[in-house]
Each structure stands twice: as C-alpha cells, then as structure tokens.
Design an enzyme around this catalytic site. Sequence first.
Site, PDB file in Angstrom:
ATOM      1  N   ASP A  25       0.868  -1.190   0.000  1.00  0.00           N
ATOM      2  CA  ASP A  25       0.000   0.000   0.000  1.00  0.00           C
ATOM      3  C   ASP A  25       0.902   1.237   0.000  1.00  0.00           C
ATOM      4  O   ASP A  25       1.587   1.499   0.995  1.00  0.00           O
ATOM      5  CB  ASP A  25      -0.895  -0.046   1.250  1.00  0.00           C
ATOM      6  CG  ASP A  25      -1.849   1.140   1.312  1.00  0.00           C
ATOM      7  OD1 ASP A  25      -1.654   2.122   0.563  1.00  0.00           O
ATOM      8  OD2 ASP A  25      -2.793   1.083   2.117  1.00  0.00           O
ATOM      9  N   ALA A  49      -2.368   3.834  -8.392  1.00  0.00           N
ATOM     10  CA  ALA A  49      -3.126   5.083  -8.420  1.00  0.00           C
ATOM     11  C   ALA A  49      -4.556   4.841  -7.983  1.00  0.00           C
ATOM     12  O   ALA A  49      -5.085   3.735  -8.145  1.00  0.00           O
ATOM     13  CB  ALA A  49      -3.138   5.665  -9.834  1.00  0.00           C
ATOM     14  N   THR A  90      -0.542  11.764 -16.078  1.00  0.00           N
ATOM     15  CA  THR A  90      -1.718  11.867 -16.935  1.00  0.00           C
ATOM     16  C   THR A  90      -1.811  13.199 -17.693  1.00  0.00           C
ATOM     17  O   THR A  90      -1.285  14.223 -17.233  1.00  0.00           O
ATOM     18  CB  THR A  90      -2.982  11.703 -16.053  1.00  0.00           C
ATOM     19  OG1 THR A  90      -4.137  12.066 -16.782  1.00  0.00           O
ATOM     20  CG2 THR A  90      -2.922  12.595 -14.820  1.00  0.00           C
ATOM     21  N   ASP A  91      -2.539  13.165 -18.809  1.00  0.00           N
ATOM     22  CA  ASP A  91      -2.871  14.388 -19.558  1.00  0.00           C
ATOM     23  C   ASP A  91      -3.783  15.307 -18.725  1.00  0.00           C
ATOM     24  O   ASP A  91      -3.892  16.494 -19.031  1.00  0.00           O
ATOM     25  CB  ASP A  91      -3.554  14.026 -20.880  1.00  0.00           C
ATOM     26  CG  ASP A  91      -4.762  13.121 -20.709  1.00  0.00           C
ATOM     27  OD1 ASP A  91      -4.768  12.283 -19.772  1.00  0.00           O
ATOM     28  OD2 ASP A  91      -5.717  13.222 -21.506  1.00  0.00           O
ATOM     29  N   TYR A 114      -8.486  14.610  -9.342  1.00  0.00           N
ATOM     30  CA  TYR A 114      -7.587  13.582  -9.880  1.00  0.00           C
ATOM     31  C   TYR A 114      -6.352  14.245 -10.502  1.00  0.00           C
ATOM     32  O   TYR A 114      -5.213  13.895 -10.188  1.00  0.00           O
ATOM     33  CB  TYR A 114      -8.334  12.728 -10.912  1.00  0.00           C
ATOM     34  CG  TYR A 114      -7.449  11.777 -11.683  1.00  0.00           C
ATOM     35  CD1 TYR A 114      -6.901  10.652 -11.074  1.00  0.00           C
ATOM     36  CD2 TYR A 114      -7.159  12.001 -13.037  1.00  0.00           C
ATOM     37  CE1 TYR A 114      -6.078   9.778 -11.787  1.00  0.00           C
ATOM     38  CE2 TYR A 114      -6.348  11.132 -13.753  1.00  0.00           C
ATOM     39  CZ  TYR A 114      -5.810  10.026 -13.127  1.00  0.00           C
ATOM     40  OH  TYR A 114      -4.999   9.161 -13.836  1.00  0.00           O
ATOM     41  N   LYS A 118      -2.500  13.999  -9.176  1.00  0.00           N
ATOM     42  CA  LYS A 118      -1.442  13.412 -10.011  1.00  0.00           C
ATOM     43  C   LYS A 118      -0.311  14.434 -10.227  1.00  0.00           C
ATOM     44  O   LYS A 118       0.863  14.067 -10.228  1.00  0.00           O
ATOM     45  CB  LYS A 118      -2.013  12.952 -11.365  1.00  0.00           C
ATOM     46  CG  LYS A 118      -2.992  11.786 -11.271  1.00  0.00           C
ATOM     47  CD  LYS A 118      -2.367  10.478 -10.805  1.00  0.00           C
ATOM     48  CE  LYS A 118      -1.386   9.900 -11.781  1.00  0.00           C
ATOM     49  NZ  LYS A 118      -0.899   8.564 -11.325  1.00  0.00           N
TER      50      LYS A 118
HETATM   51  N1  NAP Z   1      -6.626   4.727 -17.235  1.00  0.00           N
HETATM   52  C1  NAP Z   1      -6.294   5.824 -17.916  1.00  0.00           C
HETATM   53  O1  NAP Z   1      -6.970   6.228 -18.865  1.00  0.00           O
HETATM   54  C2  NAP Z   1      -5.054   6.600 -17.516  1.00  0.00           C
HETATM   55  C3  NAP Z   1      -4.709   7.734 -18.272  1.00  0.00           C
HETATM   56  C4  NAP Z   1      -3.555   8.442 -17.937  1.00  0.00           C
HETATM   57  C5  NAP Z   1      -2.766   8.028 -16.880  1.00  0.00           C
HETATM   58  N2  NAP Z   1      -3.138   6.943 -16.150  1.00  0.00           N
HETATM   59  C6  NAP Z   1      -2.263   6.527 -15.037  1.00  0.00           C
HETATM   60  O2  NAP Z   1      -1.706   5.274 -15.381  1.00  0.00           O
HETATM   61  C7  NAP Z   1      -1.469   4.520 -14.204  1.00  0.00           C
HETATM   62  C8  NAP Z   1      -2.102   3.144 -14.344  1.00  0.00           C
HETATM   63  O3  NAP Z   1      -3.500   3.322 -14.495  1.00  0.00           O
HETATM   64  P1  NAP Z   1      -4.491   2.115 -14.791  1.00  0.00           P
HETATM   65  O4  NAP Z   1      -5.500   2.618 -15.743  1.00  0.00           O
HETATM   66  O5  NAP Z   1      -3.711   0.888 -15.080  1.00  0.00           O
HETATM   67  O6  NAP Z   1      -5.210   2.024 -13.369  1.00  0.00           O
HETATM   68  P2  NAP Z   1      -5.736   0.766 -12.549  1.00  0.00           P
HETATM   69  O7  NAP Z   1      -6.053  -0.382 -13.416  1.00  0.00           O
HETATM   70  O8  NAP Z   1      -6.812   1.322 -11.645  1.00  0.00           O
HETATM   71  O9  NAP Z   1      -4.456   0.419 -11.690  1.00  0.00           O
HETATM   72  C9  NAP Z   1      -4.099   1.133 -10.558  1.00  0.00           C
HETATM   73  C10 NAP Z   1      -3.658   0.133  -9.528  1.00  0.00           C
HETATM   74  O10 NAP Z   1      -3.255   0.833  -8.353  1.00  0.00           O
HETATM   75  C11 NAP Z   1      -3.715   0.087  -7.239  1.00  0.00           C
HETATM   76  N3  NAP Z   1      -3.806   0.929  -6.048  1.00  0.00           N
HETATM   77  C12 NAP Z   1      -4.789   1.754  -5.659  1.00  0.00           C
HETATM   78  N4  NAP Z   1      -4.495   2.304  -4.474  1.00  0.00           N
HETATM   79  C13 NAP Z   1      -3.286   1.797  -4.114  1.00  0.00           C
HETATM   80  C14 NAP Z   1      -2.465   1.972  -2.981  1.00  0.00           C
HETATM   81  N5  NAP Z   1      -2.828   2.760  -1.951  1.00  0.00           N
HETATM   82  N6  NAP Z   1      -1.292   1.292  -2.930  1.00  0.00           N
HETATM   83  C15 NAP Z   1      -0.920   0.471  -3.938  1.00  0.00           C
HETATM   84  N7  NAP Z   1      -1.668   0.252  -5.038  1.00  0.00           N
HETATM   85  C16 NAP Z   1      -2.849   0.921  -5.113  1.00  0.00           C
HETATM   86  C17 NAP Z   1      -5.064  -0.442  -7.668  1.00  0.00           C
HETATM   87  O11 NAP Z   1      -5.429  -1.535  -6.866  1.00  0.00           O
HETATM   88  P3  NAP Z   1      -6.974  -1.712  -6.370  1.00  0.00           P
HETATM   89  O12 NAP Z   1      -7.805  -1.589  -7.609  1.00  0.00           O
HETATM   90  O13 NAP Z   1      -6.952  -3.066  -5.764  1.00  0.00           O
HETATM   91  O14 NAP Z   1      -7.207  -0.600  -5.392  1.00  0.00           O
HETATM   92  C18 NAP Z   1      -4.759  -0.867  -9.109  1.00  0.00           C
HETATM   93  O15 NAP Z   1      -4.237  -2.160  -9.132  1.00  0.00           O
HETATM   94  C19 NAP Z   1      -2.002   5.349 -13.056  1.00  0.00           C
HETATM   95  O16 NAP Z   1      -0.955   6.078 -12.492  1.00  0.00           O
HETATM   96  C20 NAP Z   1      -2.971   6.303 -13.717  1.00  0.00           C
HETATM   97  O17 NAP Z   1      -3.108   7.503 -12.978  1.00  0.00           O
HETATM   98  C21 NAP Z   1      -4.251   6.209 -16.447  1.00  0.00           C
END
Ligand code: NAP
Length: 279
Positions: A25, A49, A90-91, A114, A118
């Site tokens: 965590d 995240a 992120t954007d 958000y 970030k």
């Molecule tokens: N998705 C998009 O469109 C997008 C766009 C731009 C940037 N991003 C960035 O890209 C990265 C990956 O995003 P993703 O879409 O793959 O998101 P995701 O599938 O929600 O993955 C995020 C992971 O972080 C875990 N998490 C949450 N709270 C946590 C904590 N306190 N300690 C450790 N782990 C924790 C979540 O676990 P649980 O679900 O079990 O809580 C999940 O496994 C993130 O940094 C996000 O901000 C995403």
Amino acid sequence: MLGQDLVAVLQAKHEVLALDHAACDVSDEAAVRRIFCEWRPKLVVNCAAYADVDGCERDPERAFAVNARGAGHVARAAEQLGARVFYISTDYVFNGGKREPYQEDDPTGPISIYGQSKLEGEQQTFGSDGAGARHLVIRTSWLYGIHRPNFVEKVLADAQSQPQLNPKLEAVADQISCPTWTLHLSQKITELAETSACGIVHVVNTGQCSRQEMAQAIVEWLPRPVPVGPTYWAKLNRPARRPAYSVLGCRRLEQLGLEPLPHWREALEEYLELRTIRQ
Ligand SMILES: NC(=O)c1ccc[n+]([C@@H]2O[C@H](COP(=O)([O-])OP(=O)(O)OC[C@H]3O[C@@H](n4cnc5c(N)ncnc54)[C@H](OP(=O)(O)O)[C@@H]3O)[C@@H](O)[C@H]2O)c1
C-alpha cells in the site's frame, strides 16, 4: 490495467517483482520502505493510483493519499537504495485550453481533484530538494488494455446490446485526446528503462480523436456496425471536469532518439484482433 501488461513486457528482459495493492500500500510509508529494503530494486515503476476520476472528486483525501503522498513514499524509499523511479502520470494535469498538443514543458493547470493529485504526485516524485533528479515522470492518456474494463469494452458491450431496429450509440464529441494501448505504452516504458532519461516525457499513441470518433472506430470492427452520434460532456452531469483538449505531444521522446508509438487507429485494430483471439 497498465501494471499487468508492463510486468509481462519487462519480464522478457529483467527480473521483475510485481506488487499489487494488497502486497504494497503506497500510502503506508513504513510498509513501502520495508518492502523496498527487502527486495532492493534498481528501478521502481509506480503504476499505483486511485485512478477513478469521479471517485477522486468525491474522496479527495484518498486521491491525495495515494496519487500524491504515496508517490513521495515510493520515491524517497527508492532513493535510500539508489533506485530510479518512473511515475505514471496523466494528460489531466493540463486544463485543456490549448488547441495544439501539450508538450512536456507547457504550464500545467489541472481542473479536477484527480489531475491535481497526479500533478502533486509528479512533484512529490521529484522531491523538493532535488532528491529525485534521476526520476522520470511518464504522462499518458486514455488508456485501454486487456486487464480491466475500459472504454473499448464498454462501447463493444453497448453496441452488442442495441435493438435490431434503429440501433444507435452516443459518445462525447467535445473531448479530444490520444487513446493509448497499455501494451504499446509498456513497450516504450521498457525502452525508457534502458536510457538514463529523467524529468518528464509524454508517451501516447500518435494522432488524436474525440470519444465519438474512437467509439465509431471501435464499432466498425463489429459485423453489424452501429452508428455513433455525438453527445456533449456537460449533458452527462459527471462530478469531475475533464480537459476539452488534452493531446500530448511527444517531443521529448524524439529528442531521446526513441521511435514514436503507432497511430491510435493501428493500435486499436491490433488490440481488437488480440482480444478476439483470446476470447
Ligand atoms: N486509465 C487511464 O486512462 C489513464 C490515463 C492516464 C494516466 N493513467 C495513469 O496510469 C497509471 C495506471 O492506471 P491504470 O489505468 O492501469 O489504473 P488501474 O487499473 O486502476 O491500476 C491502478 C492500480 O493501483 C492500485 N492501487 C490503488 N491504491 C493503491 C495503494 N494505496 N497502494 C498500492 N496500489 C494501489 C489499484 O489496486 P486496487 O484496484 O486493488 O485498489 C490498481 O491495481 C495510473 O498512475 C494512472 O493515474 C491512467
């Protein structure tokens, strides 16, 4: 979603320890330090995240604990061991007022919790005293990948549940960005791991589109395509604002001598083919 593709790609070349939320965590500073001391990583890619954009608006405390302070815990613990950190951002750190791609040195101005959390995560990664000068912030946008429900899967499901007579979908026409496949992003992160790049880099599939154009490209893949009409963000009454335009320009990638990612249409086609094979 990103983490699982990244682990698979990195494992081809490196020894990788994959930690999920239950195992580490990031909001628990002592736990992060303990785990890092045990495993002594050389590079930490922080994909953790609270990535639910509307959820962050409802629960800012959680957003800042994970996305901002958690990033600081990861960076400081890594530095104790001399490890580098990649922080995925992120954007949504931009306000969306521009009409040409945002480059790495453009001023930020997030319009959601958000985005603010970030941006603070980027700052916490670098630290206030230059401690994180070797770290890299990788900004990306509109991710989709096979490991989590995402926009592509939602559009496919909605299209398939339409009535035979007058099927019609709607998608947002007044938000423009770069859809990015987590597999392509993971491959580029792996290439970046082999450089000494630090600071900020944008990594997205090339081109740009609205959600409506993206949805249209997705349904064209179906045997019976459904027309996708426009809707507008304000009509959806969602808690968090999104930038109207958040296309990321990848100038820094070019300066680093790395190839740009494929065009988003090409990436989407490859993703749709892959998910069909896997089903
Ligand atoms: N998705 C998009 O469109 C997008 C766009 C731009 C940037 N991003 C960035 O890209 C990265 C990956 O995003 P993703 O879409 O793959 O998101 P995701 O599938 O929600 O993955 C995020 C992971 O972080 C875990 N998490 C949450 N709270 C946590 C904590 N306190 N300690 C450790 N782990 C924790 C979540 O676990 P649980 O679900 O079990 O809580 C999940 O496994 C993130 O940094 C996000 O901000 C995403």
